[in-house]
Design a protein around this motif. Structure first.
Motif, PDB file in Angstrom:
ATOM      1  N   UNK A 157      -6.561   9.993  -9.341  1.00  0.00           N
ATOM      2  CA  UNK A 157      -5.480   9.096  -9.509  1.00  0.00           C
ATOM      3  C   UNK A 157      -4.428   9.767  -8.892  1.00  0.00           C
ATOM      4  N   UNK A 158      -4.039  10.711  -9.402  1.00  0.00           N
ATOM      5  CA  UNK A 158      -2.910  11.677  -8.776  1.00  0.00           C
ATOM      6  C   UNK A 158      -2.815  11.794  -7.163  1.00  0.00           C
ATOM      7  N   UNK A 159      -4.009  12.070  -6.758  1.00  0.00           N
ATOM      8  CA  UNK A 159      -4.060  12.244  -5.302  1.00  0.00           C
ATOM      9  C   UNK A 159      -3.618  11.023  -4.554  1.00  0.00           C
ATOM     10  N   UNK A 160      -4.477   9.685  -5.043  1.00  0.00           N
ATOM     11  CA  UNK A 160      -4.155   8.511  -4.549  1.00  0.00           C
ATOM     12  C   UNK A 160      -2.664   8.163  -4.806  1.00  0.00           C
ATOM     13  N   UNK A 161      -2.117   8.272  -5.753  1.00  0.00           N
ATOM     14  CA  UNK A 161      -0.787   8.014  -5.982  1.00  0.00           C
ATOM     15  C   UNK A 161       0.114   8.683  -5.190  1.00  0.00           C
ATOM     16  N   UNK A 162      -0.039  10.031  -4.978  1.00  0.00           N
ATOM     17  CA  UNK A 162       0.672  10.664  -3.990  1.00  0.00           C
ATOM     18  C   UNK A 162       0.520  10.431  -2.648  1.00  0.00           C
ATOM     19  N   UNK A 163      -0.596   9.895  -2.298  1.00  0.00           N
ATOM     20  CA  UNK A 163      -0.956   9.542  -0.999  1.00  0.00           C
ATOM     21  C   UNK A 163      -0.201   8.422  -0.497  1.00  0.00           C
ATOM     22  N   UNK A 164      -0.212   7.338  -1.436  1.00  0.00           N
ATOM     23  CA  UNK A 164       0.652   5.905  -1.443  1.00  0.00           C
ATOM     24  C   UNK A 164       1.912   6.302  -1.049  1.00  0.00           C
ATOM     25  N   UNK A 165       2.445   7.095  -2.012  1.00  0.00           N
ATOM     26  CA  UNK A 165       3.795   7.303  -1.901  1.00  0.00           C
ATOM     27  C   UNK A 165       4.320   8.260  -0.997  1.00  0.00           C
ATOM     28  N   UNK A 166       3.582   9.237  -0.357  1.00  0.00           N
ATOM     29  CA  UNK A 166       3.732   9.968   0.877  1.00  0.00           C
ATOM     30  C   UNK A 166       3.824   9.020   2.161  1.00  0.00           C
ATOM     31  N   UNK A 167       2.492   8.381   2.235  1.00  0.00           N
ATOM     32  CA  UNK A 167       2.457   7.398   3.373  1.00  0.00           C
ATOM     33  C   UNK A 167       3.795   6.086   3.679  1.00  0.00           C
ATOM     34  N   UNK A 168       4.064   5.765   2.363  1.00  0.00           N
ATOM     35  CA  UNK A 168       5.173   4.712   2.241  1.00  0.00           C
ATOM     36  C   UNK A 168       6.314   5.362   2.816  1.00  0.00           C
ATOM     37  N   UNK A 169       6.764   6.914   2.219  1.00  0.00           N
ATOM     38  CA  UNK A 169       7.992   7.338   2.530  1.00  0.00           C
ATOM     39  C   UNK A 169       7.870   7.842   4.043  1.00  0.00           C
ATOM     40  N   UNK A 170       6.729   8.281   4.627  1.00  0.00           N
ATOM     41  CA  UNK A 170       6.696   8.586   6.104  1.00  0.00           C
ATOM     42  C   UNK A 170       6.921   7.291   7.057  1.00  0.00           C
ATOM     43  N   UNK A 171       6.239   6.185   6.423  1.00  0.00           N
ATOM     44  CA  UNK A 171       6.626   5.070   7.526  1.00  0.00           C
ATOM     45  C   UNK A 171       8.150   4.586   7.572  1.00  0.00           C
ATOM     46  N   UNK A 172       8.558   4.972   6.342  1.00  0.00           N
ATOM     47  CA  UNK A 172      10.213   4.452   6.462  1.00  0.00           C
ATOM     48  C   UNK A 172      10.935   5.308   7.407  1.00  0.00           C
ATOM     49  N   UNK A 173      10.577   6.644   7.528  1.00  0.00           N
ATOM     50  CA  UNK A 173      11.018   7.568   8.228  1.00  0.00           C
ATOM     51  C   UNK A 173      10.686   7.371   9.806  1.00  0.00           C
ATOM     52  N   UNK A 174       9.484   7.442  10.022  1.00  0.00           N
ATOM     53  CA  UNK A 174       8.880   7.143  11.284  1.00  0.00           C
ATOM     54  C   UNK A 174       7.852   6.170  11.595  1.00  0.00           C
ATOM     55  N   UNK A 175       8.327   4.879  11.609  1.00  0.00           N
ATOM     56  CA  UNK A 175       7.705   3.782  11.545  1.00  0.00           C
ATOM     57  C   UNK A 175       6.510   3.633  12.757  1.00  0.00           C
ATOM     58  N   UNK A 176       6.847   4.038  13.805  1.00  0.00           N
ATOM     59  CA  UNK A 176       6.050   4.183  15.153  1.00  0.00           C
ATOM     60  C   UNK A 176       4.789   4.861  14.991  1.00  0.00           C
ATOM     61  N   UNK A 177       5.013   6.241  14.368  1.00  0.00           N
ATOM     62  CA  UNK A 177       3.872   6.907  14.138  1.00  0.00           C
ATOM     63  C   UNK A 177       2.737   6.355  13.245  1.00  0.00           C
ATOM     64  N   UNK A 178       3.224   5.881  12.167  1.00  0.00           N
ATOM     65  CA  UNK A 178       2.160   5.203  11.202  1.00  0.00           C
ATOM     66  C   UNK A 178       1.551   3.882  11.772  1.00  0.00           C
ATOM     67  N   UNK A 179       2.491   3.127  12.441  1.00  0.00           N
ATOM     68  CA  UNK A 179       2.076   1.573  12.670  1.00  0.00           C
ATOM     69  C   UNK A 179       1.061   1.742  14.170  1.00  0.00           C
ATOM     70  N   UNK A 180       1.119   2.776  15.027  1.00  0.00           N
ATOM     71  CA  UNK A 180       0.299   2.834  15.999  1.00  0.00           C
ATOM     72  C   UNK A 180      -1.256   3.043  15.862  1.00  0.00           C
ATOM     73  N   UNK A 181      -1.297   3.573  14.523  1.00  0.00           N
ATOM     74  CA  UNK A 181      -2.660   4.080  14.128  1.00  0.00           C
ATOM     75  C   UNK A 181      -3.173   3.130  12.865  1.00  0.00           C
ATOM     76  N   UNK A 182      -3.681   1.874  13.256  1.00  0.00           N
ATOM     77  CA  UNK A 182      -3.866   0.857  12.292  1.00  0.00           C
ATOM     78  C   UNK A 182      -5.255   0.673  12.069  1.00  0.00           C
ATOM     79  N   UNK A 183      -6.322   1.314  12.882  1.00  0.00           N
ATOM     80  CA  UNK A 183      -7.631   1.380  13.056  1.00  0.00           C
ATOM     81  C   UNK A 183      -8.184   2.628  12.867  1.00  0.00           C
TER      82      UNK A 183
END
Length: 72
Positions: free
Chosen positions: A11-37
């Motif tokens: 659960x700790x790893x999943x929560x950290x992944x969710x928080x980290x991915x959300x933070x990185x998407x707020x900083x660099x949306x184009x990097x996260x958004x181009x990999x949807x599949x």
């Protein structure tokens, strides 16, 4: 012991992944958004969960922090 076999660590790893991915998407949306599949699409999905369910994710982070500090 691996995080897969310990439920609290998983659960700790999943929560950290969710928080980290959300933070990185707020900083660099184009990097996260181009990999949807594919395999990298998991990071996009984690970011979406973090954005849409942010009150629940933040509450889960607080509960996890308290449980790690006081009951581990």
């Amino acid at each position: 012991m691996s995080a897969i076999f310990n439920f609290q660590s998983l659960l700790s790893v999943l929560l950290l992944l969710i928080c980290t991915c959300t933070y990185l998407r707020s900083l660099f949306p184009s990097i996260v958004d181009r990999n949807k599949t594919g395999m990298l699409g998991l990071f996009w999905k984690f970011a979406r969960v973090g954005e849409r369910k942010s009150p629940y994710v933040s509450f889960a982070c607080l509960v996890m922090a308290v449980s790690i500090l006081f009951w581990s």
